[in-house]
Design a protein around this motif. Structure first.
Motif: not given
Length: 282
Positions: A85-86, A206-207, A211-217, A233-236
């Protein structure tokens, strides 16, 4: 005050506990010249666990297909990751949604693939432009953002928005620190211009990645070296983060990092990390 940073020598335990990983490229997997062998090995071991997968998340102002070819050249095997993802991807989506037809491009020719397939025309007539799109500096080894002030003043007088396709302000290319599109965009914003930011640390990338991974944060690990992009970005998004300290911001806390300086730098920015490591290794 935030707690002292957990400095680790190996990322294996953190990676092993995650179902998915969102991994920065420049500064974590490669230095713009070649891949880091320890980082390649770490992702290979992560992949052996047959987890949900790996997203390579980059602020490259180019489509993911172009970045994939770059990773091939740098020595990052395709079997290490599932998706790319870019910021270029999300910028393309934004340009299409906005319906722009005439754009002024700020950046080198190598970034022109960002417009391929879009119904837009690049113009060198600022009066005809509906917006500026900044992918970088034309000559990032000699120029700085200040070289673009006259152009930005002219764009500001017309009330044009600047679309930033790479929020990074600097990146390390080998041993050199190179300015990026984010530096030009930040200057335009300081001058009073409107900037549309696309890429890390903003939510859309990040969304898309989750979504591609299918994982929760909480079951995902974000790995990055940027305290202006990757970690905020990760913290948010409430994604646990592993900070690679030997990357673009190493001059702030030293390499290897001084724990007190590292803790102070993160506390000043109100950033938290699950751990920090000098280089990504299992």
């Amino acid at each position: 005050m935030l707690p002292d940073v957990n400095l680790v020598g190996h990322a294996g335990p953190l990676l092993a506990a995650a179902r998915g990983a969102v991994v920065d490229l420049w500064g974590v997997m490669h230095n713009g010249i070649a891949a880091f062998p320890d980082a390649v090995d770490a992702l290979a071991r992560f992949r052996d666990g047959r987890r949900a997968g790996v997203v390579m998340l980059s602020n490259a102002p180019r489509p993911s297909a172009v970045v994939r070819l770059q990773l091939d050249r740098l020595g990052v095997p395709r079997e290490l990751y599932d998706f790319i993802v870019t910021s270029g991807d999300v910028t393309r989506d934004a340009l299409a949604a906005a319906g722009y037809r005439h754009l002024w491009h700020v950046g080198p020719e190598r970034d022109l693939p960002i417009y391929e397939g879009l119904n837009v025309t690049l113009t060198d007539d600022l009066d005809a432009a509906e917006a500026l799109v900044c992918t970088g500096l034309v000559d990032d080894e000699r120029e700085t953002a200040e070289d673009y002030r006259p152009l930005l003043e002219a764009a500001l007088s017309r009330g044009l928005a600047l679309v930033c396709a790479n929020p990074d302000r600097i990146v390390k290319r080998g041993a050199d620190v190179i300015p990026c599109a984010g530096a030009v965009a930040a200057l335009y914003e300081e001058m009073g211009g409107t900037v549309e930011w696309h890429g890390k640390p903003y939510p859309s990338v990040y969304s898309r990645s989750l979504g591609l991974l299918g994982t929760a944060p909480g079951e995902t690990l974000a790995v990055g070296d940027g305290i202006e992009t990757d970690i905020p970005g990760a913290n948010a998004q409430n994604i646990p983060a592993l900070l690679v300290t030997g990357g673009v911001h190493a001059s702030i806390w030293g390499d290897p990092p001084d724990p007190a300086r590292l803790t102070a730098a993160l506390a000043e920015r109100q950033l938290s990390v699950a751990a920090a490591i000098d280089r990504l290794r299992w």
